[in-house]
Design a protein around this motif. Sequence first.
Motif, PDB file in Angstrom:
ATOM      1  N   LEU A  14       0.943  -1.405  -0.014  1.00 44.86           N
ATOM      2  CA  LEU A  14       0.157  -0.161   0.027  1.00 44.86           C
ATOM      3  C   LEU A  14       0.761   1.278   0.053  1.00 44.86           C
ATOM      4  O   LEU A  14       0.443   2.411  -0.784  1.00 44.86           O
ATOM      5  CB  LEU A  14      -0.785   0.125   1.213  1.00 44.86           C
ATOM      6  CG  LEU A  14      -2.076  -1.044   1.222  1.00 44.86           C
ATOM      7  CD1 LEU A  14      -2.824  -0.991   2.426  1.00 44.86           C
ATOM      8  CD2 LEU A  14      -3.120  -0.720   0.108  1.00 44.86           C
ATOM      9  N   LEU A  40      -9.055   4.910  -3.579  1.00 45.22           N
ATOM     10  CA  LEU A  40      -7.782   4.763  -3.741  1.00 45.22           C
ATOM     11  C   LEU A  40      -7.159   5.985  -4.629  1.00 45.22           C
ATOM     12  O   LEU A  40      -6.038   6.700  -4.252  1.00 45.22           O
ATOM     13  CB  LEU A  40      -7.246   3.761  -4.304  1.00 45.22           C
ATOM     14  CG  LEU A  40      -7.518   2.195  -3.541  1.00 45.22           C
ATOM     15  CD1 LEU A  40      -7.256   1.068  -4.395  1.00 45.22           C
ATOM     16  CD2 LEU A  40      -6.571   2.374  -2.306  1.00 45.22           C
ATOM     17  N   HIS A 138      -6.278  -0.243   3.675  1.00 43.82           N
ATOM     18  CA  HIS A 138      -5.680   1.242   3.553  1.00 43.82           C
ATOM     19  C   HIS A 138      -6.390   2.037   4.792  1.00 43.82           C
ATOM     20  O   HIS A 138      -5.458   2.598   5.554  1.00 43.82           O
ATOM     21  CB  HIS A 138      -6.007   1.937   2.316  1.00 43.82           C
ATOM     22  CG  HIS A 138      -5.097   3.084   2.151  1.00 43.82           C
ATOM     23  ND1 HIS A 138      -5.747   4.269   2.830  1.00 43.82           N
ATOM     24  CD2 HIS A 138      -3.948   3.437   1.400  1.00 43.82           C
ATOM     25  CE1 HIS A 138      -4.792   5.366   2.421  1.00 43.82           C
ATOM     26  NE2 HIS A 138      -3.901   4.910   1.797  1.00 43.82           N
TER      27      HIS A 138
END
Length: 142
Positions: A14, A40, A138
Motif C-alpha cells: 500500500l 484509492l 488502507h
Amino acid sequence: MPELTQIKDIVNVLQTSKVVAVVGFHPDTTRPAHYVPEYLHRRGYKIIPVNPTLAGRHMTFFGHKAIPTLAEITETVDVVEVFRRSDKVMDHLDDILAMNPKPRTVWLQLGIRNEEFTQTLVQHGIQVIQDRCMLADHRQYL
C-alpha cells in the motif's frame, strides 16, 4: 515472491504502490469495483480502469478512459487489482503475465481466492494478495 499474508507486507504494498490497474472496474458508484478505486484515487493512487465493455466510450474515470485489457497499458503498473469472481480470474492470467514490465503485485479483492492462479503468478515472480479489500486495509493500516 510468495502470497502475501503478513500485515507488514500488505502495508508495504500500500505504501510503495502508485499505479493500480483495476480489472473488472464498474461505473456504478454503489459497487465495490467503483468505490474502492475511487477511494484509492482520492488517496493519491493513479487508477487505470480495465473493462472491455466501457472501453471506447467517451467517459473517463479518475482522469482516465477505461481500457479493454491490461495489454493496452503502456506504463508500469504496481498493482493489478482484480474485481472478478474466483472462477473468472484465470481468464486474466495470460494478460497479466504478458504485461511488460510485469506488475509487482496482483491483489484479489475480498471474497476472491484462486490457488492455481496465485501459484502461477508466484512462480512468475509476482506477489499475490488474496481475499482482502484494499480500501479496508488502507483505512486500517495507513
